[in-house]
Design an enzyme around this catalytic site. Structure first.
Site, PDB file in Angstrom:
ATOM      1  N   HIS A 162       0.819  -1.227   0.000  1.00 53.63           N
ATOM      2  CA  HIS A 162       0.000   0.000   0.000  1.00 53.63           C
ATOM      3  C   HIS A 162       0.848   1.271   0.000  1.00 53.63           C
ATOM      4  O   HIS A 162       0.320   2.365  -0.206  1.00 53.63           O
ATOM      5  CB  HIS A 162      -0.931   0.023   1.217  1.00 53.63           C
ATOM      6  N   ASP A 210      -2.468 -10.545  -2.720  1.00 56.17           N
ATOM      7  CA  ASP A 210      -3.091 -10.142  -1.450  1.00 56.17           C
ATOM      8  C   ASP A 210      -4.568  -9.815  -1.708  1.00 56.17           C
ATOM      9  O   ASP A 210      -4.948  -9.399  -2.806  1.00 56.17           O
ATOM     10  CB  ASP A 210      -2.351  -8.900  -0.931  1.00 56.17           C
ATOM     11  N   HIS A 269      -6.169  -7.328  -0.775  1.00 60.12           N
ATOM     12  CA  HIS A 269      -6.348  -5.891  -1.056  1.00 60.12           C
ATOM     13  C   HIS A 269      -5.523  -5.470  -2.266  1.00 60.12           C
ATOM     14  O   HIS A 269      -4.434  -5.993  -2.497  1.00 60.12           O
ATOM     15  CB  HIS A 269      -5.902  -5.062   0.153  1.00 60.12           C
ATOM     16  N   ASP A 282      -4.582 -12.886   3.166  1.00 53.79           N
ATOM     17  CA  ASP A 282      -5.850 -12.445   3.763  1.00 53.79           C
ATOM     18  C   ASP A 282      -7.040 -12.831   2.893  1.00 53.79           C
ATOM     19  O   ASP A 282      -8.173 -12.468   3.196  1.00 53.79           O
ATOM     20  CB  ASP A 282      -5.833 -10.938   4.093  1.00 53.79           C
TER      21      ASP A 282
HETATM   22 ZN   LIG Z   1      -4.216  -7.222   2.475  1.00 50.91          ZN
END
Ligand SMILES: [Zn+2]
Ligand SMILES: [Zn+2]
Lengths: 343, 343
Positions: A160, A196, A198, A285
């Site tokens: 991120h 991931d 996200h 995740d």
């Molecule tokens: Zn994540």
């Protein structure tokens, strides 16, 4: 397969994060790395290798120097301001604001260098993030020296984080730093595939206008999930980077069949690009038990992910990203790596 | 002088705000308006006039319809999501992110429509902000009907709110809505002079490319004070608006002499522009006792501010903005208005 991890990465030990307007217990905690480390140590085909300090220069190839300096200075700035606890930003340069002037005020600096109020910053963050980036760099070095695969147990995670901002528990973009290092050491093309849960917004942004690093991300649809403001399918790159960015947003509730179809679709693009090296931003995740996520992959779905990645046939660097079901984290990562090594 | 205030403005009654990574008691509270109302009622030259509902259309002339709808729908969205307490955003579309797609997720919407984690949003906010804007519109109507001055006791305040974002305790930009209304009802030129301690970033952004509304703001230097990312002296407007935006950043610790020099400097620019109407964004957080500000104006410095504004010789609409020394707020505002009326 060499495993790179530095105990210095554990120093970032946040107590709280802001979620839903409340201070709650932090989820990106050192135990995450310890659980993965213990599980990987139990695999016969992995060996721990020492992490050499390759210096700050490879980090500066990706991140803004003022940003790096701010992270390093944060602890003393925070203490000098007489603040206690962990640092959280609370105001950001949104639409219409300027980003060409860095405020003097600490709250202004916090907002200038972040996009997220939920990521705690402490006096130990810089050292841990620096060590995490070094683990990624050492993994890249192993590939440069002929290894066919390496595992960088990066934590804090990185995907991120952008050139000059942190957020989503990420400070230095470990995968991006490794990719840039591979390029600087002679690789012509590098692919980063972010699996991931996200979207890897920071990695995408860093390479968005470049043709020498392909970026792919499969993730929960940002209309419904963090980081909300990037990761749509129509983001294909800009300028020289046009056609080298691939996003695969998936609906909440996605389970193994659709996940695997998408993974293979991305790997087809990797094969077409034919990189010298493939970096996997490995968050787990997507596991059904993850406390902050909503995909439905089970324990038994994990080995097939590793198998598919092995079939890509490229030298691979695994870079650890998210995954917050702490009790299951080690088992899930080890299952993927076991599937990779033994199929 | 007519005074406009609607009791509906009191409905926004936040309990907490986020500051320094902690939930603390809210400072932008209904008592602020009550204190000012009581003090102004004691002035013989003021009379309370009823607030007519002039509808949503004048608000839509300044604010994005999706944004207005989000504020109106927030309470039911929040309840439908099973959330409790007051709403705070925690992730924003910073550098590199997109703002052309509005997320489905409530946390995504909160970040999309804000720039600040410290401003609580409740199911009562829309109604109070709507009523606050109506007070400003009624004040503008008084000027259109020939009054030489009017006082809109706007609260929640407005000057930090932009076309499609809230923050800094502001939701609808009352001063901007009044200025646009004056233009739509036939005024050729309107000036807005923002003398609140903080830069009026929302008002500036709304009119930044327009020549028909002059914007001036004197405030604490944004390098050192909220909102940090706008309000520098080199922001002069863009396109047709070039030369019609004036910022006067002042150092922390500024006292009356430099404050008055700057006020008169701004009023010279107003005279040069020769507007039909002058709107004063009146925050009194420049008071030495303000709990969140660092200017040094005393009680006895207040009347001269009113006198200087009277000497501008234009029909004036006062629009209330900030000021958080609740116990002194009424007295300070009344002193300025008394200085305006009786000198
Ligand atoms: Zn994540
Ligand atoms: Zn203010």
């Amino acid at each position: 397969m060499k495993l790179f991890f530095s105990p210095d990465q554990l120093a970032h030990n946040p107590q709280k994060e802001i979620s839903d307007g409340k201070l709650v217990d932090a989820v990106e905690i050192p135990q995450r790395a310890e659980m993965v480390l213990n599980a990987l140590r139990a695999l016969p085909d992995l060996c721990e290798a020492p992490v050499q300090d390759l210096g700050r220069e490879p980090i500066e190839r990706v991140h803004d120097k003022g940003y790096i300096q701010f992270l390093e200075d944060f602890g003393s700035l925070w203490a000098a301001a007489g603040r206690e606890g962990e640092g959280f930003p609370f105001v950001w340069p949104g639409r219409d604001f300027r980003t060409d002037k860095v405020p003097n005020h600490l709250d202004g600096k916090l907002g200038h260098y972040s996009f997220d109020a939920g990521t705690p910053l402490t006096d130990k963050t810089y050292g841990a993030a620096y060590a995490s980036a070094q683990s990624a760099l050492n993994g890249a070095d192993a590939l440069l020296n002929g290894d066919q695969h390496a595992f960088a147990l990066c934590r804090p995670p990185g995907h991120h984080a952008g050139k000059d901002y942190y957020g989503g528990y990420c400070f230095f973009n470990n995968a991006a730093i490794a990719a840039q290092y591979l390029r600087d050491q002679g690789a012509e093309r590098v692919s980063i595939f972010d699996i991931d849960y996200h979207h890897g917004n920071g990695t995408q942004a860093i390479f968005y206008e470049r043709a020498d690093v392909q970026f792919l991300s499969m993730h929960a649809d940002p209309l419904d999930e963090y980081p909300y403001f990037l990761g749509h399918a129509d983001e294909r790159g800009m300028g020289e980077g046009t056609g080298h960015n691939f996003n695969y947003p998936l609906p909440l509730g996605t389970a193994a069949p659709e996940f695997m179809t998408t993974l293979n679709q991305g790997l087809d693009e990797v094969a077409r690009y034919d990189p010298d090296y493939l970096i996997i931003s490995l968050g787990v995740d997507f596991f059904e038990g993850d406390p902050i996520s909503q995909f439905k992959l089970t324990h038994t779905d994990m080995p097939a992910i590793g198998t598919a990645l092995r079939q890509a046939g490229k030298p691979i660097l695994f870079v650890m990203e998210g995954g917050y079901a702490v009790g299951d984290l080690g088992r899930n990562v080890a299952s993927i790596i076991d599937g990779y090594l033994n199929n």
